[in-house]
Design a protein around this motif. Structure first.
Motif, PDB file in Angstrom:
ATOM      1  N   LEU A  35       0.786  -1.238   0.000  1.00  0.00           N
ATOM      2  CA  LEU A  35       0.000   0.000   0.000  1.00  0.00           C
ATOM      3  C   LEU A  35       0.817   1.288   0.000  1.00  0.00           C
ATOM      4  O   LEU A  35       0.293   2.336  -0.347  1.00  0.00           O
ATOM      5  N   ARG A  36       2.069   1.202   0.404  1.00  0.00           N
ATOM      6  CA  ARG A  36       2.894   2.415   0.449  1.00  0.00           C
ATOM      7  C   ARG A  36       2.809   3.167  -0.872  1.00  0.00           C
ATOM      8  O   ARG A  36       2.981   2.564  -1.938  1.00  0.00           O
ATOM      9  N   PRO A  37       2.555   4.501  -0.826  1.00  0.00           N
ATOM     10  CA  PRO A  37       2.376   5.241  -2.084  1.00  0.00           C
ATOM     11  C   PRO A  37       3.641   5.349  -2.921  1.00  0.00           C
ATOM     12  O   PRO A  37       3.562   5.565  -4.125  1.00  0.00           O
ATOM     13  N   ASP A  38       4.785   5.206  -2.301  1.00  0.00           N
ATOM     14  CA  ASP A  38       6.021   5.377  -3.068  1.00  0.00           C
ATOM     15  C   ASP A  38       6.494   4.097  -3.747  1.00  0.00           C
ATOM     16  O   ASP A  38       7.579   4.057  -4.313  1.00  0.00           O
ATOM     17  N   LEU A  39       5.668   3.061  -3.706  1.00  0.00           N
ATOM     18  CA  LEU A  39       6.087   1.816  -4.334  1.00  0.00           C
ATOM     19  C   LEU A  39       6.054   1.912  -5.853  1.00  0.00           C
ATOM     20  O   LEU A  39       5.158   2.513  -6.429  1.00  0.00           O
ATOM     21  N   LYS A  40       7.058   1.308  -6.461  1.00  0.00           N
ATOM     22  CA  LYS A  40       7.129   1.277  -7.916  1.00  0.00           C
ATOM     23  C   LYS A  40       6.374   0.042  -8.376  1.00  0.00           C
ATOM     24  O   LYS A  40       6.617  -1.051  -7.876  1.00  0.00           O
ATOM     25  N   ARG A  41       5.478   0.210  -9.308  1.00  0.00           N
ATOM     26  CA  ARG A  41       4.764  -0.970  -9.840  1.00  0.00           C
ATOM     27  C   ARG A  41       5.460  -1.429 -11.117  1.00  0.00           C
ATOM     28  O   ARG A  41       6.256  -0.714 -11.691  1.00  0.00           O
ATOM     29  N   GLY A  42       5.117  -2.601 -11.535  1.00  0.00           N
ATOM     30  CA  GLY A  42       5.651  -3.067 -12.802  1.00  0.00           C
ATOM     31  C   GLY A  42       6.888  -3.928 -12.665  1.00  0.00           C
ATOM     32  O   GLY A  42       7.374  -4.166 -11.561  1.00  0.00           O
ATOM     33  N   LYS A  43       7.351  -4.388 -13.808  1.00  0.00           N
ATOM     34  CA  LYS A  43       8.422  -5.379 -13.835  1.00  0.00           C
ATOM     35  C   LYS A  43       9.758  -4.788 -13.406  1.00  0.00           C
ATOM     36  O   LYS A  43      10.030  -3.617 -13.609  1.00  0.00           O
ATOM     37  N   ILE A  44      10.589  -5.663 -12.890  1.00  0.00           N
ATOM     38  CA  ILE A  44      11.959  -5.301 -12.577  1.00  0.00           C
ATOM     39  C   ILE A  44      12.678  -5.043 -13.898  1.00  0.00           C
ATOM     40  O   ILE A  44      12.597  -5.851 -14.818  1.00  0.00           O
ATOM     41  N   THR A  45      13.371  -3.921 -13.977  1.00  0.00           N
ATOM     42  CA  THR A  45      14.070  -3.585 -15.224  1.00  0.00           C
ATOM     43  C   THR A  45      15.447  -4.251 -15.257  1.00  0.00           C
ATOM     44  O   THR A  45      15.923  -4.763 -14.231  1.00  0.00           O
ATOM     45  N   ALA A  46      16.080  -4.198 -16.427  1.00  0.00           N
ATOM     46  CA  ALA A  46      17.404  -4.805 -16.577  1.00  0.00           C
ATOM     47  C   ALA A  46      18.400  -4.147 -15.628  1.00  0.00           C
ATOM     48  O   ALA A  46      19.270  -4.799 -15.055  1.00  0.00           O
ATOM     49  N   LYS A  47      18.237  -2.860 -15.465  1.00  0.00           N
ATOM     50  CA  LYS A  47      19.154  -2.126 -14.608  1.00  0.00           C
ATOM     51  C   LYS A  47      18.972  -2.533 -13.144  1.00  0.00           C
ATOM     52  O   LYS A  47      19.934  -2.770 -12.421  1.00  0.00           O
ATOM     53  N   GLU A  48      17.702  -2.628 -12.763  1.00  0.00           N
ATOM     54  CA  GLU A  48      17.416  -3.048 -11.396  1.00  0.00           C
ATOM     55  C   GLU A  48      17.923  -4.468 -11.158  1.00  0.00           C
ATOM     56  O   GLU A  48      18.467  -4.796 -10.112  1.00  0.00           O
ATOM     57  N   GLU A  49      17.723  -5.285 -12.176  1.00  0.00           N
ATOM     58  CA  GLU A  49      18.174  -6.674 -12.089  1.00  0.00           C
ATOM     59  C   GLU A  49      19.686  -6.727 -11.885  1.00  0.00           C
ATOM     60  O   GLU A  49      20.195  -7.503 -11.067  1.00  0.00           O
ATOM     61  N   ALA A  50      20.386  -5.882 -12.621  1.00  0.00           N
ATOM     62  CA  ALA A  50      21.839  -5.846 -12.497  1.00  0.00           C
ATOM     63  C   ALA A  50      22.244  -5.454 -11.081  1.00  0.00           C
ATOM     64  O   ALA A  50      23.166  -6.036 -10.502  1.00  0.00           O
TER      65      ALA A  50
END
Length: 222
Positions: free
Chosen positions: A64-79
Motif C-alpha cells: 500500500l505504500r504510495p512510493d512503491l514502484k509498480r511493474g516489472k523489474i528492469t534490466a538495470k534493477e536486475e543488475a
DNA sequence: AAAGCAGGCAACCGCGATTAA
DNA sequence: GTTAATCGCGGTTGCCTGCTT
C-alpha cells in the motif's frame, strides 16, 4: 464485512488471515493517513480491522505504500540486484534500500524465481548487464572526449548545458568501479562483514544513482 | 476442453533486535 | 537490570494464473 471475504481468508485467534480485501486496504490507508506509520498493533482497535499489527505492517510496506514502484523489474534493477546479492548475500532489506520503490519481499521473490534454481539465468542476466555496461561505457567515452574538446576550445563551455556538463563530468570521474574491467563488482570475494563503512556508503550511493529513470530497458526474458 | 504443471507473488511464520515500562 | 511489547527481517507456504499436454 465478514461475508465479503474471499479466498482462503480465515479467522484464527480473532485475527483474520489471508488476502486483503479492498475495504481492509482502505481502512489501513486511512489509518496511516491519520496516524502515520508505526504503532501497528493499534491499527486493530483504532480501525476495527481484524488484522494483527504484523499483518497490517506487512500489507502497508509491501503493497500500500504510495512510493512503491509498480511493474516489472528492469534490466538495470536486475543488475543491481545481482551485484548486491553477490556482495551481500540474502540481505534483502539492505538490497532493497538501493532500489527505491522496490520492497525486500519483491526482490527476494524475484531472486528466487529467476536465479536461485539456475546459474544459467545468472549468466544470461550477467551478459545483459555487460552489454548495458558496454553501451554506457561508449557513451561515457564519447562524452569524455566532448568535454575535453569543450575544455580546450571554449571559454564559455560551462555556459553551454552547464548542468549536463557537470553531471557527465561527475559520471566520467566516478564510474570506474561499476565498469570495473567489464566484470561484476559483486564478484569480489569480500564478504559483507569485511566491508568498510566507506564501501557501504559507496554502494548505497551507486545503487541510488543506478535507479535514475531507465532508458529503454530491454524486456527481461529467460 | 480438461487436467496437470510450473512460475509468480502475496502473505504468514519464527526469531532476533530494539524499545519502552 | 529485567521483562514485555513491538518491530523488522529472512525463510517458507500456498493460492492464482497461464502454459503445456
Amino acid at each position: 464485512m465478514e461475508g465479503q471475504y474471499y479466498g482462503w481468508g480465515t479467522i484464527t485467534d480473532g485475527w483474520r488471515k489471508g488476502p486483503w480485501t479492498p475495504q481492509e486496504d482502505q481502512l489501513l490507508i486511512e489509518h496511516v493517513k491519520l496516524h502515520g506509520e508505526g504503532r501497528w498493533n493499534s491499527v486493530s482497535w483504532l480501525t476495527g480491522l481484524k488484522r494483527s499489527g504484523k499483518s497490517s505492517r506487512l500489507r502497508w510496506v509491501n503493497y500500500l505504500r504510495p512510493d512503491l514502484k509498480r511493474g516489472k523489474i528492469t534490466a538495470k534493477e536486475e543488475a543491481i540486484i545481482l551485484e548486491l546479492h553477490a556482495r551481500w548475500g540474502n540481505r534483502w532489506s539492505m538490497i532493497a534500500r538501493s532500489l527505491p520503490g522496490r520492497t525486500d519481499n519483491e526482490i527476494k521473490n524475484y531472486w528466487r524465481t529467476h536465479f536461485k534454481k539456475s546459474t544459467k539465468n545468472v549468466e544470461k542476466a550477467r551478459a545483459r548487464y555487460l552489454r548495458l555496461q558496454q553501451e554506457q561505457k561508449q557513451q561515457l567515452l564519447l562524452c569524455r572526449s566532448n568535454i575535453m574538446k569543450e575544455e580546450t576550445s571554449s571559454q564559455t563551455q560551462m555556459a553551454i548545458m552547464p548542468k549536463e556538463m557537470e553531471e557527465m563530468t561527475f559520471l566520467c570521474n566516478n564510474m570506474p568501479l561499476m565498469l570495473h574491467e567489464g566484470g561484476f563488482v559483486g564478484e569480489s570475494t569480500t564478504s559483507s562483514e569485511d566491508r568498510t563503512s566507506e564501501e557501504e556508503a559507496y554502494y548505497d550511493t551507486w545503487g541510488r544513482l543506478w535507479n535514475l529513470d531507465d532508458m529503454g530497458d530491454p524486456t527481461l526474458t529467460f
